[in-house]
Design a protein around this motif. Sequence first.
Motif, PDB file in Angstrom:
ATOM      1  N   THR A 178       7.877   0.978 -12.406  1.00  0.00           N
ATOM      2  CA  THR A 178       6.643   1.145 -11.630  1.00  0.00           C
ATOM      3  C   THR A 178       6.482   0.094 -10.539  1.00  0.00           C
ATOM      4  O   THR A 178       5.473   0.094  -9.837  1.00  0.00           O
ATOM      5  CB  THR A 178       5.412   1.107 -12.566  1.00  0.00           C
ATOM      6  N   THR A 217       6.590  -1.662  -7.090  1.00  0.00           N
ATOM      7  CA  THR A 217       6.677  -1.277  -5.681  1.00  0.00           C
ATOM      8  C   THR A 217       6.690  -2.549  -4.848  1.00  0.00           C
ATOM      9  O   THR A 217       6.167  -3.579  -5.256  1.00  0.00           O
ATOM     10  CB  THR A 217       5.492  -0.391  -5.256  1.00  0.00           C
ATOM     11  N   THR A 218       7.287  -2.470  -3.697  1.00  0.00           N
ATOM     12  CA  THR A 218       7.325  -3.601  -2.782  1.00  0.00           C
ATOM     13  C   THR A 218       7.406  -3.077  -1.360  1.00  0.00           C
ATOM     14  O   THR A 218       7.971  -2.009  -1.116  1.00  0.00           O
ATOM     15  CB  THR A 218       8.513  -4.542  -3.092  1.00  0.00           C
ATOM     16  N   ARG A 265      15.616   3.240  -9.572  1.00  0.00           N
ATOM     17  CA  ARG A 265      14.536   2.350  -9.132  1.00  0.00           C
ATOM     18  C   ARG A 265      15.105   1.057  -8.560  1.00  0.00           C
ATOM     19  O   ARG A 265      14.674   0.577  -7.523  1.00  0.00           O
ATOM     20  CB  ARG A 265      13.581   2.046 -10.303  1.00  0.00           C
ATOM     21  N   LEU A 287      14.804  -0.461  -4.661  1.00  0.00           N
ATOM     22  CA  LEU A 287      14.196  -1.761  -4.364  1.00  0.00           C
ATOM     23  C   LEU A 287      15.103  -2.673  -3.536  1.00  0.00           C
ATOM     24  O   LEU A 287      14.667  -3.710  -3.049  1.00  0.00           O
ATOM     25  CB  LEU A 287      13.814  -2.478  -5.664  1.00  0.00           C
TER      26      LEU A 287
END
Length: 186
Positions: free
Chosen positions: A82, A84-85, A114, A118
Amino acid sequence: MPMPDAVDLHALCTARAPLYRAFLAELAPGAHLLDAGCGEGQDARHFQQEGHVVSAIERDLAAARRASRHGALPVRVGDILTLTTVVPFDGIWACDLLPDPGREPARLAAMLARLGALLKVGGLLYCNLPAPLGLDEDAPPFAAHGLCQTRRWLAPLPRLASPALGGESPSPDALWLHLLLRKTAL
């Protein structure tokens, strides 16, 4: 749980030195790194001391608090799935984060997707998986997530034998598959 003493953390960092060198050798000075599943924060602190900008995430609130105190950096509490950036990372350190591919292949695929999302294009991911894998035929489909294997090796994974870090210490003979993966444009 009490925090392991500095001698234990120093011993762990010393034992992990070859892993750190392999990872950091491929990164530019001052790279922005994510310690995914930072545990007690010893890896994040090492990367900070080497001059990198470090962000960290940990699922366990108590461990995140200890890591924040130990590493003198804010640690997000949460699951990597989960996270986010706004700005992608130059490198991600995912030591002891990924599940066993034989037991949780769907979760492994989701986590790799994921982690790949990222990373910047050209970014580097270090991760480890329990061995033995059928190193080629059973290896997770990294390329499906834009991740290209640049290096892999089998070696024991240096760990603390402290019950404060999650219980049993693996046998000294236990081998792990260590991987360096670079994100390519899909």
